[in-house]
Design a protein around this motif. Structure first.
Motif, PDB file in Angstrom:
ATOM      1  N   ASP A  81      -2.047   0.152  -5.000  1.00 32.90           N
ATOM      2  CA  ASP A  81      -1.244   0.935  -4.071  1.00 32.90           C
ATOM      3  C   ASP A  81       0.216   0.461  -4.150  1.00 32.90           C
ATOM      4  OD1 ASP A  81       0.081   1.429  -1.340  1.00 32.90           O
ATOM      5  OD2 ASP A  81      -1.734   2.642  -1.181  1.00 32.90           O
ATOM      6  N   ARG A  82       1.091   1.348  -4.602  1.00 34.73           N
ATOM      7  CA  ARG A  82       2.487   0.963  -4.831  1.00 34.73           C
ATOM      8  C   ARG A  82       3.173   0.491  -3.563  1.00 34.73           C
ATOM      9  NH1 ARG A  82       7.087   4.912  -7.567  1.00 34.73           N
ATOM     10  NH2 ARG A  82       8.921   3.767  -6.830  1.00 34.73           N
ATOM     11  N   ASN A  83       3.022   1.241  -2.478  1.00 36.57           N
ATOM     12  CA  ASN A  83       3.678   0.858  -1.222  1.00 36.57           C
ATOM     13  C   ASN A  83       3.201  -0.501  -0.723  1.00 36.57           C
ATOM     14  OD1 ASN A  83       5.207   3.161  -1.152  1.00 36.57           O
ATOM     15  ND2 ASN A  83       4.529   3.806   0.872  1.00 36.57           N
ATOM     16  N   PHE A  84       1.899  -0.758  -0.882  1.00 37.57           N
ATOM     17  CA  PHE A  84       1.372  -2.024  -0.393  1.00 37.57           C
ATOM     18  C   PHE A  84       1.925  -3.192  -1.202  1.00 37.57           C
ATOM     19  CE2 PHE A  84      -1.824  -5.428  -0.479  1.00 37.57           C
ATOM     20  CZ  PHE A  84      -1.845  -5.742   0.862  1.00 37.57           C
ATOM     21  N   PRO A 111      12.076   5.425   7.765  1.00 34.67           N
ATOM     22  CA  PRO A 111      11.673   4.010   7.726  1.00 34.67           C
ATOM     23  C   PRO A 111      12.433   3.200   6.678  1.00 34.67           C
ATOM     24  CG  PRO A 111       9.946   5.416   6.827  1.00 34.67           C
ATOM     25  CD  PRO A 111      10.953   6.328   7.454  1.00 34.67           C
ATOM     26  N   GLN A 112      12.777   3.828   5.552  1.00 36.20           N
ATOM     27  CA  GLN A 112      13.507   3.099   4.514  1.00 36.20           C
ATOM     28  C   GLN A 112      14.882   2.662   5.012  1.00 36.20           C
ATOM     29  OE1 GLN A 112      12.969   6.461   1.843  1.00 36.20           O
ATOM     30  NE2 GLN A 112      12.170   5.086   0.279  1.00 36.20           N
ATOM     31  N   ALA A 113      15.618   3.596   5.628  1.00 41.02           N
ATOM     32  CA  ALA A 113      16.960   3.274   6.132  1.00 41.02           C
ATOM     33  C   ALA A 113      16.884   2.232   7.244  1.00 41.02           C
ATOM     34  CB  ALA A 113      17.644   4.544   6.639  1.00 41.02           C
ATOM     35  N   THR A 114      15.860   2.331   8.099  1.00 40.79           N
ATOM     36  CA  THR A 114      15.716   1.365   9.198  1.00 40.79           C
ATOM     37  C   THR A 114      15.435  -0.030   8.663  1.00 40.79           C
ATOM     38  OG1 THR A 114      14.811   3.144  10.570  1.00 40.79           O
ATOM     39  CG2 THR A 114      14.513   0.900  11.362  1.00 40.79           C
ATOM     40  N   LEU A 115      14.565  -0.122   7.653  1.00 41.55           N
ATOM     41  CA  LEU A 115      14.264  -1.414   7.037  1.00 41.55           C
ATOM     42  C   LEU A 115      15.508  -2.004   6.387  1.00 41.55           C
ATOM     43  CD1 LEU A 115      12.450  -3.661   5.991  1.00 41.55           C
ATOM     44  CD2 LEU A 115      11.624  -2.109   4.200  1.00 41.55           C
ATOM     45  N   ALA A 116      16.252  -1.186   5.648  1.00 41.81           N
ATOM     46  CA  ALA A 116      17.478  -1.665   4.993  1.00 41.81           C
ATOM     47  C   ALA A 116      18.500  -2.145   6.020  1.00 41.81           C
ATOM     48  CB  ALA A 116      18.080  -0.557   4.132  1.00 41.81           C
ATOM     49  N   VAL A 155       4.812  -0.353   8.562  1.00 42.56           N
ATOM     50  CA  VAL A 155       4.407   1.053   8.457  1.00 42.56           C
ATOM     51  C   VAL A 155       4.425   1.509   7.005  1.00 42.56           C
ATOM     52  CG1 VAL A 155       5.075   3.423   9.026  1.00 42.56           C
ATOM     53  CG2 VAL A 155       5.074   1.659  10.805  1.00 42.56           C
ATOM     54  N   LEU A 156       5.482   1.180   6.262  1.00 44.14           N
ATOM     55  CA  LEU A 156       5.578   1.574   4.856  1.00 44.14           C
ATOM     56  C   LEU A 156       4.514   0.887   4.006  1.00 44.14           C
ATOM     57  CD1 LEU A 156       9.461   1.503   4.394  1.00 44.14           C
ATOM     58  CD2 LEU A 156       7.999   3.520   4.181  1.00 44.14           C
ATOM     59  N   ALA A 157       4.245  -0.395   4.272  1.00 48.53           N
ATOM     60  CA  ALA A 157       3.291  -1.148   3.463  1.00 48.53           C
ATOM     61  C   ALA A 157       1.880  -0.583   3.568  1.00 48.53           C
ATOM     62  CB  ALA A 157       3.304  -2.617   3.887  1.00 48.53           C
ATOM     63  N   LEU A 203      14.413   1.414  -1.459  1.00 51.37           N
ATOM     64  CA  LEU A 203      14.422   2.760  -2.052  1.00 51.37           C
ATOM     65  C   LEU A 203      13.196   2.999  -2.921  1.00 51.37           C
ATOM     66  CD1 LEU A 203      18.201   2.933  -3.088  1.00 51.37           C
ATOM     67  CD2 LEU A 203      17.099   3.990  -1.079  1.00 51.37           C
ATOM     68  N   MET A 204      12.468   1.954  -3.275  1.00 50.66           N
ATOM     69  CA  MET A 204      11.297   2.090  -4.146  1.00 50.66           C
ATOM     70  C   MET A 204      10.055   2.527  -3.381  1.00 50.66           C
ATOM     71  SD  MET A 204      11.926  -1.341  -6.454  1.00 50.66           S
ATOM     72  CE  MET A 204      10.512  -1.020  -7.518  1.00 50.66           C
TER      73      MET A 204
END
Length: 495
Positions: free
Chosen positions: A263-266, A328-333, A378-380, A489-490
């Protein structure tokens, strides 16, 4: 949205919140009392750091057992057993009469408490639908962040008023209270689904983690690869890690299912979890000795200042759920960059730092950590199969704790080495042939032959050199999240 949450889910949320508070209070309260333990047990700065790092290593080494234990014992038995064992070991830490016995109890405490965090997160993700995950993780985090607020505050007050031992004893009522909703909310979920346990794989990964940590912790004192011990530990770490990977690829029932790592996200998420682990505890290790040794603050004031990290975490929860749903990506960054900015601010502090500067840097760093953690989780887990959640959370927590222990060791190496280099450079600048640089000292403390003058000069050089070491450690803390932020971004967004 809150009306859609059932009473059973609220009780489950309370259960994992209290267990996570227990875990957080213990970790952060110990960070505050390290200087007092250092004096009471006649330990050095490097030795006293083992009290925190060995606990983290034991937690990391035992964390891979979580998935198998959950499937063998069920959620309720595992959580209650972990909480009671963790609490008992905490009380035992308070009875320690030597550094060696305290370290042994801290290892036991870490091993027994290892399932608390991954099980808490796995239970939240399993009990709530995916659309509720940002809110559920955030609300769980509200409870979890109380640990970093209560731990330094009460730990510092108790140590100041009574003794450092009572910072461990105060865990007993918290542990007993946490057991009540755990018994009521959880059942025998996952019990009886255990596969054959991969003892060989577990032994390989546990030895690799322990050897790697020992190498980083002892390398500075033993001159790194000039020491046979460090060479042996490096060989064990690399060799056992290779054997673990090779064994996992060939055995029929590996410790971790291979599907988890497809799983890429994980995979990206556990890498990010390791980075977040690096950022989580390091300021708690650096600031207490800095404030007490160089600024003379008592434990109670240090506790209030370190608790500002928890206040920053809490403030981030006011905005993190809607921001995570939005992007979620922008918030994490943003969370990573805020932590980088806060650490960079720490890196420009000097001996004249004010109470307010320490307060705001810790609050800002805590805010950034809280802002980054929810979208990271959440993303993972957004694309991971539900059956792999418990195992995935064990891996997630393993990498987070390993990142913490290794980075603490690295920052201490940076601190010790740069302090020693700065001490040599500063001492070389102070000579009796440069009367101008010594005029104010001579005016206040007497002639060059006066022992008082030599003593005061030596102490001031030590303090300034130590401050340079802390500054370099803070700069390292700033570089890591800044370099990692573009990797968000990945992640793939679940549609």
């Amino acid at each position: 949205m809150l009306r859609q949450i059932t009473p059973k889910q609220w009780l489950t949320l309370l259960c994992v919140q209290l267990c996570t508070i227990l875990f957080g209070v213990t970790v952060t309260s110990v960070a505050v009392i390290l200087p007092q333990i250092k004096g009471a047990l006649s330990a050095t700065q490097d030795q006293v750091a083992w009290i925190l790092t060995l606990n983290l290593v034991a937690t990391a080494a035992a964390t891979p057992l979580t998935g198998w234990l959950a499937s063998k014992l069920g959620w309720r038995r595992l959580m209650v057993g972990s909480v009671l064992g963790f609490t008992g070991a905490s009380v035992a830490c308070g009875t320690a009469t030597s550094l060696e016995s305290l370290l042994a109890f801290r290892v036991i405490q870490g091993a027994l408490g290892a399932p608390i965090f991954p099980m808490g997160q796995a239970i939240i993700l399993a009990k709530f639908e995916r659309k509720f995950h940002p809110m559920a993780v955030m609300m769980w985090g509200v409870g979890g962040v109380m640990g970093p607020i209560l731990g330094p505050t009460f730990g510092g007050l108790v140590a100041d008023s009574l003794d450092w031992r009572w910072s461990f004893f105060m865990i007993l009522p918290l542990g007993l209270v946490a057991c009540i909703p755990t018994v009521l909310a959880l059942g025998d979920e996952e019990r009886g689904t255990a596969r054959r346990f991969d003892f060989v794989g577990f032994a390989f990964i546990a030895i690799a983690i322990g050897a790697l940590q020992l190498m980083f912790d002892r390398g500075q004192r033993l001159d790194w690869f000039e020491s046979p011990e460090i060479i042996l530990e490096c060989a064990l770490a690399v060799g056992c890690l290779y054997l673990f990977v090779a064994h996992s690829g060939t055995t029929a029932a590996p410790l971790f299912e291979s599907a988890t790592f497809r799983d890429r996200n994980f995979v990206l998420g556990i890498g990010m979890a390791m980075v977040m682990g690096m950022l989580q505890f390091t300021p708690m290790v650096l600031f207490p000795p800095l404030l007490q040794d160089l600024r003379g603050y008592p434990e109670s004031i240090v506790g209030y200042l370190i608790a500002m990290r928890g206040v920053g975490n809490f403030l981030s929860f006011l905005v993190v759920a809607p921001l995570t749903r939005w992007n979620p990506q922008a918030t994490l960054a943003a969370g990573l960059l805020i932590q980088a900015g806060a650490a960079a601010w720490m890196g420009v502090l000097d001996m004249n730092m004010t109470f307010e500067q320490v307060l705001w840097t810790n609050l800002l760093h805590g805010f950034g950590f809280g802002l980054a953690y929810t979208p990271m989780a959440v993303l993972a887990f957004s694309t991971l199969e539900p059956r792999l959640l418990t195992q995935g959370n064990a891996i997630f927590s393993l990498l987070r704790m390993l990142g913490s222990s290794l980075f603490i060791a690295v920052t201490l190496v940076v601190f010790v080495r740069s302090s020693a280099e700065a001490h040599s450079s500063l001492a070389a600048l102070i000579t009796m042939f440069d009367a101008r640089s010594l005029s104010l000292w001579i005016e206040r403390f007497g002639d060059l032959d006066t022992p008082l003058l030599h003593g005061r000069l030596g102490e001031e050089i030590r303090r300034q050199a130590a401050m340079i070491g802390y500054i370099n450690a803070f700069n390292l803390l700033a570089i890591v999240p800044f370099l990692v932020a573009p990797a968000v971004l990945m992640f793939r967004l679940r549609r």
